[in-house]
Design a protein around this motif. Structure first.
Motif, short mmCIF file in Angstrom:
data_model
loop_
_atom_site.label_atom_id
_atom_site.label_comp_id
_atom_site.label_asym_id
_atom_site.label_seq_id
_atom_site.Cartn_x
_atom_site.Cartn_y
_atom_site.Cartn_z
N SER A 222 12.40 5.48 -3.24
CA SER A 222 11.90 5.26 -1.82
C SER A 222 11.35 3.77 -1.55
CB SER A 222 10.80 6.39 -1.66
OG SER A 222 11.20 7.63 -2.20
N ILE A 223 11.34 3.63 -0.35
CA ILE A 223 10.79 2.33 0.35
C ILE A 223 9.85 2.52 1.27
CG2 ILE A 223 12.86 1.62 1.67
CD1 ILE A 223 12.20 -1.09 1.24
N LEU A 224 8.74 1.89 1.25
CA LEU A 224 7.92 2.01 2.39
C LEU A 224 7.92 0.47 3.11
CD1 LEU A 224 5.38 3.37 4.13
CD2 LEU A 224 3.83 1.96 2.58
N ILE A 225 8.21 0.70 4.47
CA ILE A 225 8.05 -0.40 5.42
C ILE A 225 6.88 -0.36 6.09
CG2 ILE A 225 9.26 -1.84 6.86
CD1 ILE A 225 11.42 0.50 5.42
N PHE A 226 5.91 -1.31 6.19
CA PHE A 226 4.79 -1.54 7.04
C PHE A 226 5.02 -2.51 8.03
CE2 PHE A 226 -0.07 -2.39 7.04
CZ PHE A 226 -0.33 -1.79 8.17
N HIS A 227 5.17 -1.89 9.39
CA HIS A 227 5.98 -2.89 10.24
C HIS A 227 5.14 -2.73 11.65
CE1 HIS A 227 8.12 0.25 12.05
NE2 HIS A 227 8.32 0.73 10.86
N ASP A 228 5.56 -3.85 12.46
CA ASP A 228 5.15 -3.66 13.87
C ASP A 228 3.85 -3.57 14.13
OD1 ASP A 228 7.99 -4.10 15.38
OD2 ASP A 228 8.68 -2.44 14.05
N VAL A 229 3.13 -4.48 13.56
CA VAL A 229 1.57 -4.26 13.76
C VAL A 229 0.81 -5.49 13.62
CG1 VAL A 229 1.27 -3.67 11.29
CG2 VAL A 229 -0.40 -2.79 13.10
N GLY A 230 -0.18 -5.86 14.55
CA GLY A 230 -0.91 -7.08 14.41
C GLY A 230 -2.03 -7.02 13.57
N LYS A 231 -2.70 -7.96 13.32
CA LYS A 231 -3.60 -8.27 12.24
C LYS A 231 -4.82 -7.26 11.96
CE LYS A 231 -2.79 -12.92 11.22
NZ LYS A 231 -3.63 -14.44 10.95
N LEU A 232 -5.48 -7.00 13.36
CA LEU A 232 -6.56 -6.18 13.41
C LEU A 232 -6.19 -4.60 13.12
CD1 LEU A 232 -8.67 -7.91 16.34
CD2 LEU A 232 -8.99 -8.02 13.69
N ARG A 233 -5.27 -4.47 13.91
CA ARG A 233 -4.74 -3.00 13.63
C ARG A 233 -4.11 -2.72 12.25
NH1 ARG A 233 -4.09 1.69 15.83
NH2 ARG A 233 -2.42 2.97 15.51
N GLY A 234 -3.58 -3.70 11.65
CA GLY A 234 -2.91 -3.64 10.46
C GLY A 234 -4.05 -3.72 9.33
N LEU A 235 -5.01 -4.21 9.70
CA LEU A 235 -6.33 -3.98 8.61
C LEU A 235 -7.03 -2.81 8.67
CD1 LEU A 235 -8.42 -5.51 6.80
CD2 LEU A 235 -9.53 -6.27 8.81
N MET A 236 -6.95 -2.07 9.89
CA MET A 236 -7.68 -0.70 10.18
C MET A 236 -6.63 0.22 9.40
SD MET A 236 -7.84 1.49 13.74
CE MET A 236 -5.97 2.01 13.49
N ILE A 237 -5.00 -0.10 9.62
CA ILE A 237 -4.42 0.90 9.10
C ILE A 237 -4.38 0.89 7.32
CG2 ILE A 237 -2.12 1.87 8.74
CD1 ILE A 237 -1.79 0.99 11.88
N PHE A 238 -4.48 -0.20 7.02
CA PHE A 238 -4.06 -0.66 5.49
C PHE A 238 -4.76 0.06 4.49
CE2 PHE A 238 -4.71 -2.94 1.58
CZ PHE A 238 -3.45 -3.17 1.01
N PRO A 239 -6.27 0.62 4.61
CA PRO A 239 -6.77 1.38 3.47
C PRO A 239 -6.32 2.76 3.11
CG PRO A 239 -8.39 -0.04 4.85
CD PRO A 239 -6.94 0.06 5.49
N SER A 240 -5.63 3.21 4.51
CA SER A 240 -5.10 4.54 4.46
C SER A 240 -4.07 4.78 3.55
CB SER A 240 -4.78 5.16 5.88
OG SER A 240 -3.68 4.37 6.25
N ILE A 241 -3.46 3.58 2.96
CA ILE A 241 -2.30 3.70 2.07
C ILE A 241 -2.87 4.29 0.71
CG2 ILE A 241 -0.54 2.40 0.93
CD1 ILE A 241 -0.66 0.57 3.19
N PHE A 242 -4.28 3.98 0.41
CA PHE A 242 -4.59 4.57 -0.86
C PHE A 242 -4.85 6.12 -0.86
CE2 PHE A 242 -5.97 0.22 -0.98
CZ PHE A 242 -5.89 -0.22 -2.21
N SER A 243 -5.06 6.68 0.08
CA SER A 243 -5.02 8.26 0.20
C SER A 243 -3.80 8.80 0.60
CB SER A 243 -6.17 8.52 1.17
OG SER A 243 -5.96 8.09 2.53
N GLY A 244 -2.74 7.97 0.82
CA GLY A 244 -1.51 8.69 1.61
C GLY A 244 -1.62 9.16 2.72
N LYS A 245 -2.83 9.05 3.55
CA LYS A 245 -2.81 9.45 4.99
C LYS A 245 -2.15 8.28 6.13
CE LYS A 245 -7.09 11.88 4.22
NZ LYS A 245 -8.54 11.99 4.39
N HIS A 246 -1.56 7.49 5.49
CA HIS A 246 -1.01 6.22 6.30
C HIS A 246 0.35 6.84 6.97
CE1 HIS A 246 1.09 6.18 2.39
NE2 HIS A 246 2.16 5.57 3.04
#
Length: 305
Positions: A222-246
């Motif tokens: 499988s491949i995950l692509i984290f895309h189409d997002v700016g820095k601040l929103r990306g920073l907000m979303i990024f931690p959710s990858i640790f819980s799988g809630k992203h």
């Protein structure tokens, strides 16, 4: 009478590793402990064992990666067990094993059908993942910090979370990416991650592909692509990858599955393979292993010729 051999990597983990290996040896009376760095030839080593002898492999994800590539193509009849002593221990996490826990996980099934990555004219097997993007950047910066730490009298542990946050905010520039999965082409802009997964975890607990099973019958990755997002929103979303809630961020997170996955960036970026860095990469290709059913079909077709 069968024997036990403990192969350990003294460079994996921290100061606890040596003590843990000694405790493991004491718990397995008569077991022979061998520094894995001193084994010149695995072929010679395993040829010298009785098929009923047991081998316990101690180390982290990097140790496992080097081992599977060093023994690639060998027929090892011995049972291999795992004793996690690394720092990230993502393979152990994926198979439900805690660091420094009893070596009850048999490695043989997990080593039989591994995917392969081709990059910069070289090809190798990988155990957990191939990461292209902010994760490759984190590993590259982390390696530099580790080298600096070796020169200090009181080295500090590398803080990858801090590296990721500062990278997202200040240092790492997202790329435009073309992804080809089993011949089908996809294009994405402002890509922070484009990581191919064989298991669920990497990066010390990140879970980009919660449904990826490393022993799946069809052998797909499988491949995950984290895309189409700016820095601040990306920073907000990024931690959710640790819980799988992203995955709830459907406009920024895309998961694709396939047997052959090619990733191309519009400019060079660091790549990491099970935590080992390959700098200045423009593209890479992952090919999954052949499933038992496909192998049986190929063998049948060859026999009919």
């Amino acid at each position: 009478m069968s024997e036990k051999y403990i192969l350990y990597n003294p460079c994996a983990g921290g100061p606890e590793t040596e003590k843990a290996v000694k405790a493991l040896q004491d718990a397995n009376e008569g077991a022979v402990a061998i520094n894995i760095c001193r084994i010149i030839s695995y072929k010679t080593f395993f040829n010298g064992l009785d098929p009923n002898d047991t081998v316990i492999l101690c180390g982290g994800d990097g140790t496992l990666n080097r081992f599977v590539n060093d023994v690639n193509g060998m027929n090892i009849p011995n049972k291999l067990y795992y004793y996690p002593t690394g720092t990230g221990n993502d393979f152990a996490r994926d198979v439900g094993q805690k660091p420094f826990s009893d070596p009850t996980v048999c490695l043989n099934p997990y080593f039989e059908r591994l995917p392969r990555v081709s990059v910069k004219g070289k090809s190798e097997l990988f155990l957990n993942n191939v990461g292209f993007g902010i994760d490759g950047y984190c590993c590259e910066v982390g390696e530099k910090l580790r080298e600096e730490n070796k020169k200090r009298k009181k080295p500090k542990p590398v803080n990858y979370t801090k590296i990721a946050i500062t990278g997202l905010l200040f240092h790492y520039k997202p790329k435009n990416v073309t992804v080809v999965v089993d011949g089908k082409r996809y294009q994405y802009k402002k890509v922070w991650l484009a990581s191919v997964m064989n298991g669920r975890f990497y990066g010390g607990g990140m879970m980009p592909t919660p449904e990826q099973y490393r022993l799946r019958e069809d052998g797909k990755v499988s491949i995950l692509i984290f895309h189409d997002v700016g820095k601040l929103r990306g920073l907000m979303i990024f931690p959710s990858i640790f819980s799988g809630k992203h995955l709830k961020y459907t406009n920024q997170m895309t998961i694709l599955e396939g047997k052959t996955i090619q990733v191309k960036y519009n400019e060079p970026a660091p790549l990491q393979i099970d935590g080992e860095v390959v700098p200045e990469v423009m593209e890479y290709t992952v090919r999954s292993c052949v499933s038992p059913a496909e192998k049986a079909k190929q063998d049948s077709e060859m026999a009919a010729v």
